[in-house]
Design a protein around this motif. Structure first.
Motif, PDB file in Angstrom:
ATOM      1  N   GLU A 187      94.780  85.648  44.260  1.00 49.53           N
ATOM      2  CA  GLU A 187      96.145  85.790  43.737  1.00 49.53           C
ATOM      3  C   GLU A 187      96.149  85.825  42.217  1.00 49.53           C
ATOM      4  OE1 GLU A 187     100.549  83.686  43.743  1.00 49.53           O
ATOM      5  OE2 GLU A 187      99.172  83.312  45.383  1.00 49.53           O
ATOM      6  N   ILE A 243     100.910  77.982  47.543  1.00 51.67           N
ATOM      7  CA  ILE A 243     101.004  78.190  46.103  1.00 51.67           C
ATOM      8  C   ILE A 243     100.333  77.072  45.320  1.00 51.67           C
ATOM      9  CG2 ILE A 243     103.278  77.100  45.913  1.00 51.67           C
ATOM     10  CD1 ILE A 243     103.893  79.131  43.684  1.00 51.67           C
ATOM     11  N   ARG A 278     106.161  82.279  51.629  1.00 49.87           N
ATOM     12  CA  ARG A 278     104.939  81.526  51.395  1.00 49.87           C
ATOM     13  C   ARG A 278     105.244  80.058  51.112  1.00 49.87           C
ATOM     14  NH1 ARG A 278     100.957  81.961  46.965  1.00 49.87           N
ATOM     15  NH2 ARG A 278     102.633  82.716  45.608  1.00 49.87           N
ATOM     16  N   ASN A 284      93.236  91.636  45.859  1.00 49.87           N
ATOM     17  CA  ASN A 284      94.277  90.699  45.437  1.00 49.87           C
ATOM     18  C   ASN A 284      95.319  90.520  46.535  1.00 49.87           C
ATOM     19  OD1 ASN A 284      93.741  92.308  42.434  1.00 49.87           O
ATOM     20  ND2 ASN A 284      93.511  90.096  42.584  1.00 49.87           N
ATOM     21  N   LYS A 285      95.731  89.290  46.737  1.00 49.08           N
ATOM     22  CA  LYS A 285      96.732  88.961  47.745  1.00 49.08           C
ATOM     23  C   LYS A 285      97.316  87.594  47.422  1.00 49.08           C
ATOM     24  CE  LYS A 285      93.411  86.793  50.893  1.00 49.08           C
ATOM     25  NZ  LYS A 285      92.843  86.759  52.269  1.00 49.08           N
ATOM     26  N   LEU A 286      98.386  87.233  48.101  1.00 48.17           N
ATOM     27  CA  LEU A 286      98.964  85.908  47.941  1.00 48.17           C
ATOM     28  C   LEU A 286      98.055  84.856  48.565  1.00 48.17           C
ATOM     29  CD1 LEU A 286     102.737  86.468  48.832  1.00 48.17           C
ATOM     30  CD2 LEU A 286     101.742  86.218  46.551  1.00 48.17           C
ATOM     31  N   GLU A 287      97.919  83.727  47.869  1.00 45.74           N
ATOM     32  CA  GLU A 287      97.255  82.570  48.454  1.00 45.74           C
ATOM     33  C   GLU A 287      98.206  81.942  49.468  1.00 45.74           C
ATOM     34  OE1 GLU A 287      94.156  79.864  49.043  1.00 45.74           O
ATOM     35  OE2 GLU A 287      94.201  81.812  48.014  1.00 45.74           O
ATOM     36  N   VAL A 324     106.893  86.566  49.101  1.00 45.60           N
ATOM     37  CA  VAL A 324     106.786  85.560  48.042  1.00 45.60           C
ATOM     38  C   VAL A 324     107.573  84.315  48.413  1.00 45.60           C
ATOM     39  CG1 VAL A 324     107.253  85.055  45.611  1.00 45.60           C
ATOM     40  CG2 VAL A 324     106.410  87.326  46.285  1.00 45.60           C
ATOM     41  N   GLU A 338     109.473  80.868  41.220  1.00 51.07           N
ATOM     42  CA  GLU A 338     108.036  81.109  41.385  1.00 51.07           C
ATOM     43  C   GLU A 338     107.251  80.855  40.101  1.00 51.07           C
ATOM     44  OE1 GLU A 338     104.496  82.543  43.438  1.00 51.07           O
ATOM     45  OE2 GLU A 338     106.439  81.782  44.117  1.00 51.07           O
ATOM     46  N   ARG A 387      99.894  87.018  38.049  1.00 48.70           N
ATOM     47  CA  ARG A 387      99.539  86.705  39.431  1.00 48.70           C
ATOM     48  C   ARG A 387     100.053  87.815  40.354  1.00 48.70           C
ATOM     49  NH1 ARG A 387     101.866  82.542  41.850  1.00 48.70           N
ATOM     50  NH2 ARG A 387     103.321  81.650  40.348  1.00 48.70           N
ATOM     51  N   TYR A 388      99.457  87.881  41.540  1.00 44.76           N
ATOM     52  CA  TYR A 388      99.827  88.929  42.492  1.00 44.76           C
ATOM     53  C   TYR A 388     101.275  88.780  42.941  1.00 44.76           C
ATOM     54  CZ  TYR A 388      98.969  92.419  46.160  1.00 44.76           C
ATOM     55  OH  TYR A 388      98.985  93.554  46.939  1.00 44.76           O
ATOM     56  N   SER A 389     101.778  87.555  42.982  1.00 47.16           N
ATOM     57  CA  SER A 389     103.179  87.378  43.372  1.00 47.16           C
ATOM     58  C   SER A 389     104.115  88.094  42.414  1.00 47.16           C
ATOM     59  CB  SER A 389     103.527  85.888  43.453  1.00 47.16           C
ATOM     60  OG  SER A 389     103.267  85.226  42.236  1.00 47.16           O
TER      61      SER A 389
END
Length: 492
Positions: A287, A276, A411, A270-273, A408, A440, A378-380
């Motif tokens: 994400e 967004i 991004r 899992n990670k940020l895309e 966050v 967010e 979500r990962y955020s």
């Protein structure tokens, strides 16, 4: 749900089962059969059908696939009511739902219906289903359902019980049902305390974490079915709601690397895309830790007046796909141009109409039958949960907390980088975290729990009055249908 002889919240003890599933992204039954619970656990195919029916009940438009998201956000200052329609929760916005409110009644009953499905599944697996599919698969199936049951109880707590921090969980919580109901005579059950319900939520999540796989077989299943990182991520939310910040840090550290770029070090990566916007067009990025898939198959979308886009977006003639029930408050987080700068890409979700006098959230924008996947976590969120929990636990803004906030925020707005000098006190950093959540997760159903877990007041906005912790309406009354059938349940 017509049978008034059974507690309204746990009706339909006999599950509708399925012989197959249309595809791996669908959690609703195809080709419903007349199989009763007596034969539901006799074959692997039937057992998997029951499991998918539990997911389907969870993602109902009356529960987490629609109204839970809407109800959470319309109590916050960033949303304004555009109609007075009680069917679309005008009373929830106005902070005055009654015991007979259809909004809260449908959410309560549908949640307990889903909980009963979960309980019946666990009972059936323990009674023989596990021997059919094998011990290893049986453990995974039960773990998935325990996680869903925990999420359902958590969702109910946020509306119908006082926050954990008010009295350390000693206030009345919920009727805590852990075995399936198949007939009448099981209505009476007193409310457990808030602490007792949270204890069960964490017990389910901890047991699920032990038995769930590190990852599922595909990107679709990693998003639409729970795995180990799903329950770890959700525990960060639960511990934040309990103000148990050290525990939230411990959980988050399992799936957040020590430094940027932040990636889960085990299980699903899992990670940020990078963008967004992609999260809301490609529903299976890493994400999206857990989302509820929707499709155009009959019964596999939220249904009439339950759909998020129906609430948030204007009518088609104004560029939307919905009914314009709730607009975005220009005096809310949008007015904070210092943190929510004009360059921030998340502002692209907001569109204007009526010569710029109305603003709408277009994050969810697929037209009828509204097949946007609904994000659960979500990962955020995990990154912001970790940043907040670390600062609240230590009263220090450290370098990792700053980096998490910047990950966050950056991004969507690379031109603004937070530095330690921006925050003269930890409280200023925590305010920035709260602002970031509002930016967010606008329209994703976060606001109520972010207000109540800190014992904060709901500010007045539009026609909605302010509501402080002790005010009538801060938490919701128990539905009259429950009170009439469950004589041991006391009202709020």
């Amino acid at each position: 749900m017509k049978n008034k002889n059974i507690l309204i919240g746990v009706m339909f003890g006999v599950l509708s089962l399925v012989s197959s599933c249309r595809n791996e992204s669908s959690l609703s039954p195809e080709n419903e059969t007349g199989i009763t619970d007596a034969s539901a656990f006799t074959t692997s195919t039937r057992i998997e059908g029951v499991l998918l029916s539990v997911y389907s009940a969870y993602k109902s438009g009356n529960v987490h696939g629609g109204r839970y998201v809407v109800y959470n956000d319309i109590r916050g200052v960033d949303v304004l009511k555009e109609t007075d329609n009680l069917v679309t929760a005008a009373d929830v916005f106005s902070q005055n739902p009654t015991n007979s409110s259809s909004s809260i009644t449908s959410f309560w009953t549908s949640s307990y219906y889903a909980i009963n499905n979960a309980n019946l599944f666990i009972d059936g697996m323990n009674a023989g289903g596990t021997s059919v599919v094998g011990e290893a698969k049986g453990k995974v199936y039960i773990a998935e359902v325990k996680a869903l049951r925990a999420m359902l109880y958590y969702g109910l707590l946020q509306f119908f019980a006082k926050p954990y921090a008010d009295g350390n969980g000693a206030n009345p919580g919920l009727p805590l049902r852990l075995t399936g109901i198949k007939g009448s005579g099981s209505s009476n059950l007193a409310r457990s305390t808030v602490a007792e319900v949270y204890t069960q939520i964490l017990k389910d999540l901890n047991e699920a974490e032990t038995d769930l796989p590190l990852a599922n077989a595909s990107a679709i299943l990693n998003t639409s079915r729970v795995h180990r990182n799903t329950v770890v991520a959700f525990k960060t939310r639960v511990y934040l709601s309990m103000q148990k910040y050290a525990e939230a840090v411990t959980e988050a550290n399992k799936i957040v690397s020590n430094s940027a770029p932040f990636v889960a070090p085990s299980g699903v990566a899992n990670k940020l895309e990078a963008n967004i916007a992609t999260v809301f067009t490609n529903y299976t990025t890493t994400e999206s830790i857990f989302s509820l898939p929707m499709s155009s198959t009959a019964g596999d979308f939220p249904g009439t007046q339950n759909q998020i886009a129906y609430y948030w977006t204007p009518v088609a003639s104004l560029g939307g796909v919905g009914n314009g029930e709730y607009s975005v408050n220009p005096s809310g987080i949008l007015a904070n141009t210092t943190q929510f700068t004009v360059e921030d890409k998340r502002r692209a979700f907001i569109v204007s109409s009526n010569s710029g006098t109305k603003l709408w959230n277009m994050k969810f924008k697929t037209p009828n039958p509204y097949t946007d996947w609904v994000p659960v976590i979500r990962y955020s969120e995990v990154l912001l949960n970790l940043a907040e929990a670390k600062v609240r636990a230590s009263n220090v803004v450290d370098s990792q907390s700053l980096a998490l906030l910047n990950a966050v925020h950056g991004r969507s707005d690379a031109g603004k980088v937070f530095v330690a000098g921006d925050f003269s006190t930890p409280s200023e950093f925590l305010l920035a975290i709260d602002n970031e959540r509002r930016m967010e997760f606008m329209g994703e159903g976060h606001r109520t729990r972010d207000v109540t877990r800190l014992l904060s007041a709901f500010p007045a906005h539009g026609t909605a009055p302010a509501k402080a912790l002790g005010d009538v309406g801060y938490i919701w009354p128990i539905p009259s249908l429950e009170l009439s059938l469950n004589t041991l349940c006391v009202d709020n």
